[in-house]
Design a protein around this motif. Sequence first.
Motif, PDB file in Angstrom:
ATOM      1  N   TYR A  24       0.831  -1.202   0.000  1.00  0.00           N
ATOM      2  CA  TYR A  24       0.000   0.000   0.000  1.00  0.00           C
ATOM      3  C   TYR A  24       0.864   1.250   0.000  1.00  0.00           C
ATOM      4  CZ  TYR A  24      -2.709   3.799   2.091  1.00  0.00           C
ATOM      5  OH  TYR A  24      -3.269   5.013   2.365  1.00  0.00           O
ATOM      6  N   ARG A  25       1.899   1.276   0.832  1.00  0.00           N
ATOM      7  CA  ARG A  25       2.750   2.465   0.948  1.00  0.00           C
ATOM      8  C   ARG A  25       3.437   2.781  -0.372  1.00  0.00           C
ATOM      9  NH1 ARG A  25       7.692   4.173   1.335  1.00  0.00           N
ATOM     10  NH2 ARG A  25       8.546   2.079   1.011  1.00  0.00           N
ATOM     11  N   LEU A  40      -7.259   2.573  -5.674  1.00  0.00           N
ATOM     12  CA  LEU A  40      -6.528   1.340  -5.403  1.00  0.00           C
ATOM     13  C   LEU A  40      -7.558   0.260  -5.084  1.00  0.00           C
ATOM     14  CD1 LEU A  40      -3.635   2.698  -3.126  1.00  0.00           C
ATOM     15  CD2 LEU A  40      -3.755   2.597  -5.635  1.00  0.00           C
ATOM     16  N   LEU A  41      -7.742  -0.660  -6.021  1.00  0.00           N
ATOM     17  CA  LEU A  41      -8.746  -1.711  -5.876  1.00  0.00           C
ATOM     18  C   LEU A  41      -8.077  -2.991  -5.378  1.00  0.00           C
ATOM     19  CD1 LEU A  41     -10.912  -1.272  -9.096  1.00  0.00           C
ATOM     20  CD2 LEU A  41     -11.734  -1.126  -6.753  1.00  0.00           C
ATOM     21  N   MET A  54      -7.070  -5.214   7.234  1.00  0.00           N
ATOM     22  CA  MET A  54      -6.149  -4.079   7.165  1.00  0.00           C
ATOM     23  C   MET A  54      -6.561  -3.115   6.057  1.00  0.00           C
ATOM     24  SD  MET A  54      -2.579  -6.192   7.718  1.00  0.00           S
ATOM     25  CE  MET A  54      -1.522  -4.751   7.459  1.00  0.00           C
ATOM     26  N   ILE A  55      -6.896  -3.650   4.888  1.00  0.00           N
ATOM     27  CA  ILE A  55      -7.294  -2.796   3.775  1.00  0.00           C
ATOM     28  C   ILE A  55      -8.628  -2.119   4.068  1.00  0.00           C
ATOM     29  CG2 ILE A  55      -7.954  -2.767   1.347  1.00  0.00           C
ATOM     30  CD1 ILE A  55      -4.942  -3.054   1.884  1.00  0.00           C
ATOM     31  N   GLU A  56      -9.541  -2.830   4.695  1.00  0.00           N
ATOM     32  CA  GLU A  56     -10.817  -2.213   5.065  1.00  0.00           C
ATOM     33  C   GLU A  56     -10.590  -1.029   6.005  1.00  0.00           C
ATOM     34  OE1 GLU A  56     -15.068  -3.248   7.265  1.00  0.00           O
ATOM     35  OE2 GLU A  56     -13.632  -4.852   6.871  1.00  0.00           O
ATOM     36  N   GLU A  57      -9.658  -1.186   6.923  1.00  0.00           N
ATOM     37  CA  GLU A  57      -9.335  -0.078   7.840  1.00  0.00           C
ATOM     38  C   GLU A  57      -8.756   1.103   7.075  1.00  0.00           C
ATOM     39  OE1 GLU A  57      -6.447   0.879  11.691  1.00  0.00           O
ATOM     40  OE2 GLU A  57      -6.750  -1.195  11.022  1.00  0.00           O
TER      41      GLU A  57
END
Length: 326
Positions: A24-25, A40-41, A54-57
């Motif tokens: 992600y970073r 970002l899908l 983590m992505i949901e957060e």
Amino acid sequence: MSIKVRYSIIIPMYNEEAVIQETYRRIKKVMGTTGEPYELLFVNDGSTDNCAAMIEEYSHWDESVKLIDLSRNFGHQIAITAGMDYALGDAVVIIDADLQDPPELILDMIEEWKNGYEVVYAKRIKRNGESLFKKWTASAFYRVLQYSTDISIPVDTGDFRLIDRKVCEQLKRLPEKNRFVRGLVSWVGFRQKALEYERDERLAGETKYPLKRMIKLSLDGITSFSYKPLKLAGYLGALLSASGFLYLMYVLYLAIFTDAAVKGWASMIGISLTFNGFVLIMLGILGEYVGRIYDETKGRPLYIVQGFYGGKQQTVQEHRVAHLNK
């Protein structure tokens, strides 16, 4: 009024908790330099670890992050397909979450896209951190695939690529179940260009393509774009049948016109076993094609989405409406 998305980055993930924060970073840093709107899908392909949470957060405080949460593991190629179905961007980039493919290359892809290319794919000139067996089998697969198919599928390329919106729309029209996305991209055509790069080793975690999945991907690629295995089986069958007939004539000649005892029953058994083995191989090849026909006739959806998060917490239906109104 919502801002039109310029770039959609599709990131399929399966148990990538160890690396997803760094993924992600790095992608976020690269896309931030474009100065244009992007999304970002992340496609969760039935992960059993914490990467989806983590992505949901992230999606709660970063509006560019969206999570397509599939109901189970449908496979890497289906996860990519789900991402393309929900992507809103004028250009769509596919990149794995393991960081073996450098996100920084996306900027070069975008530059070539702006120069007029509808498909920009990454070609590996070196594969770091992989065993000799993996390198050899991958190289052999791409070359067998190139020989077997009637379309030109570039060798040493994965799914890391940028495709134009019109290419994405054409791919969405192809409903086949056993998908080989990089082959489908070659099949639809358009202007395409390769960018060479060195593939890095995984930052963390284990490969999600063990030998079993590599074999399935290979079968999907070959059977989706070629009938040559069936033709080869037919040619070999005719050759072996002709050889067997000639040997039978020789045995009958010895039995009828000479007093020599017919010898070589062990070799006859060996030949019989060889023929039987070949028949089973042909049945296996036919079974691969028939099985794929069966899959196509079921009419089941390619995947099931159990949740969509991000973009101000849109529902799946709202996101689809946004795409249709694009």
